[in-house]
Enzyme design. Sequence first.
Site, PDB file in Angstrom:
ATOM      1  N   ASP A 147      -6.008  16.142 -28.797  1.00  0.00           N
ATOM      2  CA  ASP A 147      -7.017  17.110 -29.221  1.00  0.00           C
ATOM      3  C   ASP A 147      -7.662  16.589 -30.514  1.00  0.00           C
ATOM      4  OD1 ASP A 147      -8.509  19.411 -29.289  1.00  0.00           O
ATOM      5  OD2 ASP A 147      -6.938  20.670 -30.161  1.00  0.00           O
TER       6      ASP A 147
ATOM      7  N   ALA B 252      -6.828   2.617 -40.799  1.00  0.00           N
ATOM      8  CA  ALA B 252      -5.651   2.831 -39.938  1.00  0.00           C
ATOM      9  C   ALA B 252      -5.118   1.503 -39.424  1.00  0.00           C
ATOM     10  CB  ALA B 252      -6.026   3.732 -38.774  1.00  0.00           C
ATOM     11  N   PRO B 253      -3.790   1.383 -39.331  1.00  0.00           N
ATOM     12  CA  PRO B 253      -3.227   0.140 -38.801  1.00  0.00           C
ATOM     13  C   PRO B 253      -3.662  -0.079 -37.348  1.00  0.00           C
ATOM     14  CG  PRO B 253      -1.489   1.734 -39.384  1.00  0.00           C
ATOM     15  CD  PRO B 253      -2.793   2.379 -39.684  1.00  0.00           C
ATOM     16  N   GLY B 254      -3.716  -1.335 -36.937  1.00  0.00           N
ATOM     17  CA  GLY B 254      -4.083  -1.626 -35.545  1.00  0.00           C
ATOM     18  C   GLY B 254      -5.404  -2.367 -35.473  1.00  0.00           C
ATOM     19  N   ILE B 255      -5.891  -2.517 -34.248  1.00  0.00           N
ATOM     20  CA  ILE B 255      -7.146  -3.252 -34.048  1.00  0.00           C
ATOM     21  C   ILE B 255      -8.320  -2.326 -34.360  1.00  0.00           C
ATOM     22  CG2 ILE B 255      -8.582  -4.436 -32.326  1.00  0.00           C
ATOM     23  CD1 ILE B 255      -5.961  -5.196 -30.910  1.00  0.00           C
TER      24      ILE B 255
ATOM     25  N   GLY C  16     -11.863  -0.429 -34.453  1.00  0.00           N
ATOM     26  CA  GLY C  16     -12.731  -0.011 -33.357  1.00  0.00           C
ATOM     27  C   GLY C  16     -14.120  -0.603 -33.490  1.00  0.00           C
TER      28      GLY C  16
ATOM     29  N   LYS D 114     -11.695  10.012 -38.040  1.00  0.00           N
ATOM     30  CA  LYS D 114     -12.538   9.092 -37.272  1.00  0.00           C
ATOM     31  C   LYS D 114     -14.007   9.361 -37.543  1.00  0.00           C
ATOM     32  CE  LYS D 114      -9.681   8.039 -33.376  1.00  0.00           C
ATOM     33  NZ  LYS D 114      -9.574   7.989 -31.929  1.00  0.00           N
TER      34      LYS D 114
END
Length: 641
Positions: free
Chosen positions: A392, A336-339, A341, A357
Site C-alpha cells: 500500500d 535507499a539501499p539497492g539498485i 530506480g 518515493k
Amino acid sequence: MSQTTKRSANEARSLAQAISQVILWGFNKHYRLFRETSALAKDRFERADWHGVQQAASDRIRFYDLRVSETVERIENEFSSSLGDEDVWQRVKFEYVDLLLDHMQPECAESFFNSVVCKLVKREYYHNDFIFVRPTISTEYLDAEPPSYKSYYPLDFRAEGESPATGLRHVFRELITDLDFAVPFANLDYDLDCIERALAEVLPDNFRPLPNHQVQVLRSPFFRNKACYLIGKVINGFREQPFALAIRHERRDSLTVDALLLERDHILTLFSFARSYFFVEMEVPAAYVRFLRQIMPNKPKAELYSMVGLQKFGKTLFYRDFLDHLRHSTDQFQIAPGIRGLVMLVFCLPSFPYVFKVIKDKIASTKDTSRALVREKFQLVKQHDRLGRMADTLEYSDVAFPRERFAQELLDELQELAPSMLQVNDDTVVLRHCYIERYMRPLNMHMQQADDTELSRALIEYGNAIKELAAANIFPGDMLYKNFGVSRQGRIVFYDYDEIEYMTTMNFRRIPTPRNEEDEMSGEVWYTVGKYDVFPEEFKPFLLGNPKVRDVLLAHHGDLFTAEFWQGLKDRIGKGHIESVFPYPAALRFINRFPPAGDEAWAVLRAAENDAAASATATAPIALVSAPLTARSSIVGLSSV
Ligand SMILES: Nc1ncnc2c1ncn2[C@@H]1O[C@H](COP(=O)(O)OP(=O)(O)OP(=O)(O)O)[C@@H](O)[C@H]1O
Ligand SMILES: [Mg+2]
C-alpha cells in the site's frame, strides 16, 4: 493575508459558524456514504457478487476526495468574500469544535476539516491555528449504543456437566446465528466441531472458567474479497485469546466457516499493509480501532484506521507518528539501499521502516512514461485488490521535512533529478509530491545473501507472487528481482508500479518461427510487435542468468516463460473468473485441519469443498507451489504478510 472588508466580531462569528456547518455537512455526507457501502457489504457477500465487491472497493477510495472537492466548491461559491479574511478563519476551527462535541467520528471529521481548509487557504498563509494539528476531541471512551462489541458469557450457555469448550461452542453458534445471514451454512455442526477442537487446542489443560469468562466480538463483521471475518477475543480472568473467524461463500447456495485464526501473527496477516481495506459497518470507528489495538497492540493506529477503510484518517495519523518519530531520532534521510530506480528517486530514514518515493522529472528514455502516467498506475494499485502482493502507498502533497535531517548527497540528487518537486527553505525541505510505503528488503539483495534453502524459498514465493498478481488481472510489467521486496514474514511483495497493466490489456505471444534463413540470421526483430505484445520467452535472459536461480525457477515456475500460461490466465479473467484469496495458511483451513469423516453426506460436502478450494488456488492455471519452510516461515505460515 489581506482582509478585504472589515467585519464586526459578530459578523465574523456568524460567517465562521456558517462555514464550519458546511464543512461538517461535507464530512457527514462522506461518512453516510461510507457507512452505506459498508452496510451493503453483507448483501454483496450473500449474493456472492464478487464483481460488485471489487467495484465497491474501488469506488470507495474516491469518496473522500470527491466530498472534499464538493465542500471546497460550496464554500468558494457561498463565501467568496470571506475566503481571505483571517478573522473568520481563526474562528472557523472553534465553531467546528463546538459542532463536534457529540459527534461519533470527531477524529475523522477533524481530519476532513484539515483537508478542506488546506485547499481553501494558501499554504503560505495558513498557520497551524487554522487546522487540527492534534486532535481536540477525545475519542477515548466514545462508543455507540449498542456498544461496538458484544459480550457472550459461555457459562450462561453451558448445560450441567458440559466441558468448558462446549460452553464456547454454544457461544460461537450464537454469535454466528446473530449475524443473520440470508444464506444457510452448509453444515454448521461440522463447523462448530472444528471451532471447538481448535479452541480446545489453545485452552490450557486445566482450564477453569472464571466468573468473567466471556467472548467479546465486534458487532460488524469485516468483509473483504469472498470472505467475512468475525473479530473477537475469549476472556478468562486476565487471559485474553484473540481470534478471527473466517466465513466464506465459495458455493452459491451455502456458507462455511473456513478457519479460526488464533495466533496473533495470523490475525496480523489479515490486517497487513499489502492487503486491501475491509468493509466494516461502524458508527464509532474509534471504538473499533480501540478493540483491534487490544488484539494487535504493536500495530500502529494509523494502519488500523486504514484497514477499516478510513485510509485518509490513517494518513493523517501516520504523518503525526512520523513527526513524532523525527523528534525521537537523529539519523539522516538517505538514498535507499539497492539498485536505483529509473523512474523513482527512493530514500529512507534508517530508523524508520518506510521509504519515500518521488517521481523524477527526467525519466530515463528507455521508460515510455510520464509523471501523470506513473501517478495513474499508483492510483490503479490503490483501487485494485492488493492480495497481499502489492504494498500500500500513502500519497502526500507538500510534505515538509526538517532540512538538517537530509544527507547532502540526497539533497543533491533530488535537486538534480526532481527539481520541480523540491523546495528547499532555511529549515525545511518541502516535497511537492511523494509516496510513502513500508520498507522491505529488495529481493535482489536478499538473494545475494541467501543460503540455498532461503534462495529456493524466495524464488518459489516470487513465482507465486507473479502468478497471484496475474490471476487477479495485474501484469507487473517489470519483473526483475529488484522490483520485489521481502516482508518481515518472508513474503514476496511487488513495489514497482510504473509498468503495471491489466492482464486483459496485454497480448501474450510466442516468438514466431523464422520464415527463412534471412529471418533467422537477422539481428533485428523481423516480426511486427504491438504496444501491448509480450513474449514471455524473453523473460529468460533477464531472470535466469544465475544457474542456481535458473534451476529453481524452471523446476517450479517454468510456465512463467510460456505465452500459453499467461494467455490462459488472461482468458480465465476475461470469462469473469475471480480467484479466491486465502490470507492464512492452507493448513489452517478446517477442511485440511479437521478433514470430515467419510459417511456419504460428508463425502458430498468434502467433494464440494475441494472443488471450490481447487478452483480457488491449487490447480492450473495458477498452480501455486509450497515453498520449503525456513525457521521463520514455520512460525508464521507460508501465506502471511
Ligand atoms: N518499499 C521498498 N522498500 C525498500 N526498498 C525499496 C522499496 N521500494 C523501492 N525500493 C528501492 O528503490 C529502488 C527503486 O524503486 P522502484 O523500483 O520503485 O523505482 P523505479 O524507478 O520504478 O525502478 P525501475 O527502474 O526498476 O523502473 C528499488 O530498486 C529498491 O532498491
Ligand atoms: Mg524498480
